[in-house]
Design a protein around this motif. Sequence first.
Motif, PDB file in Angstrom:
ATOM      1  N   ARG A  30       0.821  -1.211   0.000  1.00  0.00           N
ATOM      2  CA  ARG A  30       0.000   0.000   0.000  1.00  0.00           C
ATOM      3  C   ARG A  30       0.849   1.253   0.000  1.00  0.00           C
ATOM      4  O   ARG A  30       0.345   2.354  -0.196  1.00  0.00           O
ATOM      5  N   ASN A  31       2.158   1.068   0.213  1.00  0.00           N
ATOM      6  CA  ASN A  31       3.083   2.196   0.208  1.00  0.00           C
ATOM      7  C   ASN A  31       4.500   1.667  -0.002  1.00  0.00           C
ATOM      8  O   ASN A  31       4.713   0.452  -0.077  1.00  0.00           O
ATOM      9  N   ARG A  68       6.918   9.485  -1.603  1.00  0.00           N
ATOM     10  CA  ARG A  68       7.206   8.237  -0.892  1.00  0.00           C
ATOM     11  C   ARG A  68       6.058   7.246  -1.027  1.00  0.00           C
ATOM     12  O   ARG A  68       6.037   6.223  -0.360  1.00  0.00           O
ATOM     13  N   GLU A  69       5.072   7.539  -1.834  1.00  0.00           N
ATOM     14  CA  GLU A  69       3.928   6.648  -2.002  1.00  0.00           C
ATOM     15  C   GLU A  69       3.950   5.992  -3.380  1.00  0.00           C
ATOM     16  O   GLU A  69       4.443   6.575  -4.332  1.00  0.00           O
TER      17      GLU A  69
END
Length: 73
Positions: A30-31, A68-69
């Motif tokens: 998810r990240n 950062r995603e």
Amino acid sequence: MADAPIVVHPPSPTGGRRVTADGQPLGVARNVADLLEFLRRAGLDPDDVQLADPNLIEWRGGGRMCGRELINV
């Protein structure tokens, strides 16, 4: 690139992206932290991994990074 051992699959409708290593499931990222943890569990040193390296990671159905995603997560 079909020969990359790590594949980050297209975003799922419920969020996240499935990650596989040599065809084996590692989980749903998810990240970026999730992805790096999966790579660590697969035996890679996250400090040495270049997420934009097409010889290592094939990104399907979306871009690589936005800050950062993961894009489209």
